[in-house]
Design a protein around this motif. Structure first.
Motif, short mmCIF file in Angstrom:
data_model
loop_
_atom_site.label_atom_id
_atom_site.label_comp_id
_atom_site.label_asym_id
_atom_site.label_seq_id
_atom_site.Cartn_x
_atom_site.Cartn_y
_atom_site.Cartn_z
N LEU A 86 10.78 -18.55 -5.87
CA LEU A 86 11.10 -17.24 -5.30
C LEU A 86 10.89 -16.09 -6.30
CD1 LEU A 86 14.24 -18.12 -3.17
CD2 LEU A 86 12.05 -17.23 -2.32
N THR A 122 7.25 -14.42 -2.17
CA THR A 122 8.20 -13.97 -1.16
C THR A 122 7.77 -14.58 0.17
OG1 THR A 122 8.53 -11.91 -2.35
CG2 THR A 122 9.29 -11.98 -0.06
N LEU A 134 21.24 -16.97 -1.55
CA LEU A 134 20.08 -16.22 -1.07
C LEU A 134 20.51 -15.12 -0.10
CD1 LEU A 134 17.46 -19.07 -0.54
CD2 LEU A 134 17.57 -17.42 -2.42
N HIS A 170 21.91 -12.17 -1.97
CA HIS A 170 21.02 -11.50 -2.91
C HIS A 170 20.21 -10.42 -2.19
CE1 HIS A 170 17.84 -10.90 -5.84
NE2 HIS A 170 18.58 -11.56 -6.71
N TYR A 173 16.55 -11.34 -1.25
CA TYR A 173 16.29 -12.51 -0.41
C TYR A 173 17.10 -12.54 0.88
CZ TYR A 173 14.65 -13.97 -5.02
OH TYR A 173 14.04 -14.02 -6.24
N LYS A 174 18.07 -11.64 1.04
CA LYS A 174 19.01 -11.74 2.15
C LYS A 174 18.37 -11.67 3.53
CE LYS A 174 20.27 -6.87 2.26
NZ LYS A 174 21.35 -5.92 2.07
N ILE A 206 15.40 -12.99 4.34
CA ILE A 206 14.48 -14.10 4.59
C ILE A 206 15.22 -15.12 5.45
CG2 ILE A 206 13.11 -15.97 3.59
CD1 ILE A 206 12.93 -14.31 1.00
#
Length: 156
Positions: A44, A48, A70, A73, A76-77, A79
């Motif tokens: 990661l 992405t 994740l 974060h 990444y939140k 995804i």
């Protein structure tokens, strides 16, 4: 030419990981493969993905911890994370959703169902983005009063 959608596959079984990677590549995805939660985090840093496909099997606590970190974060939140498991005891769609995953699919994975779930999960995320950037929604957010006890001052 369209850019392929990227999928991070977090799967501890090398045969399953490789097979999923090959199958999804044939469906137009760019597969990023990781054997563990730590390897997923390493991947990661440079990639992405549009979605993460994560095995819940061994060790379950690491999968839950990874998903939670994740989702917390900022980078990444958004995804979506699709959980998978071959164990029917203790792992269900409802439990995975409650733990912060975006969807769940049981193993053995059936490719047409997996493809449908991935399409659906990306469609939901696309609708969230469209709604958030809709001019009507943006205007309404500008007019929202400041929450009780919150000022406009920045806190260092």
């Amino acid at each position: 030419m369209l850019t392929p959608k990227k999928i991070l596959i977090v799967e501890d079984c090398a045969d399953v990981r490789d097979l999923l990677g090959e199958a999804l590549t044939l469906l137009g995805w760019e597969a990023i493969l990781a054997e563990s939660d730590q390897e997923a985090l390493d991947k990661l840093e440079n990639e992405t993905p549009n979605v993460i496909l994560m095995n819940m099997r061994t060790p379950v606590k690491r999968a839950i911890t990874l998903a939670a970190s994740l989702k917390a974060h900022p980078a990444y939140k958004n995804i979506p994370i699709l959980a998978t498991s071959g164990q029917s005891r203790g792992v269900s769609r409802e439990r995975c959703l409650a733990l912060g995953f975006d969807d769940f699919i049981a193993k053995p994975l059936v490719l047409p169902e997996l493809e449908m779930r991935l399409t659906n999960i990306l469609s939901v995320e696309k609708r969230k983005i469209i709604r958030a950037t809709d001019p009507v929604n943006l205007e309404a957010k500008r007019r929202e009063p400041i929450s009780r006890g919150v000022s406009r001052q920045r806190v260092a």
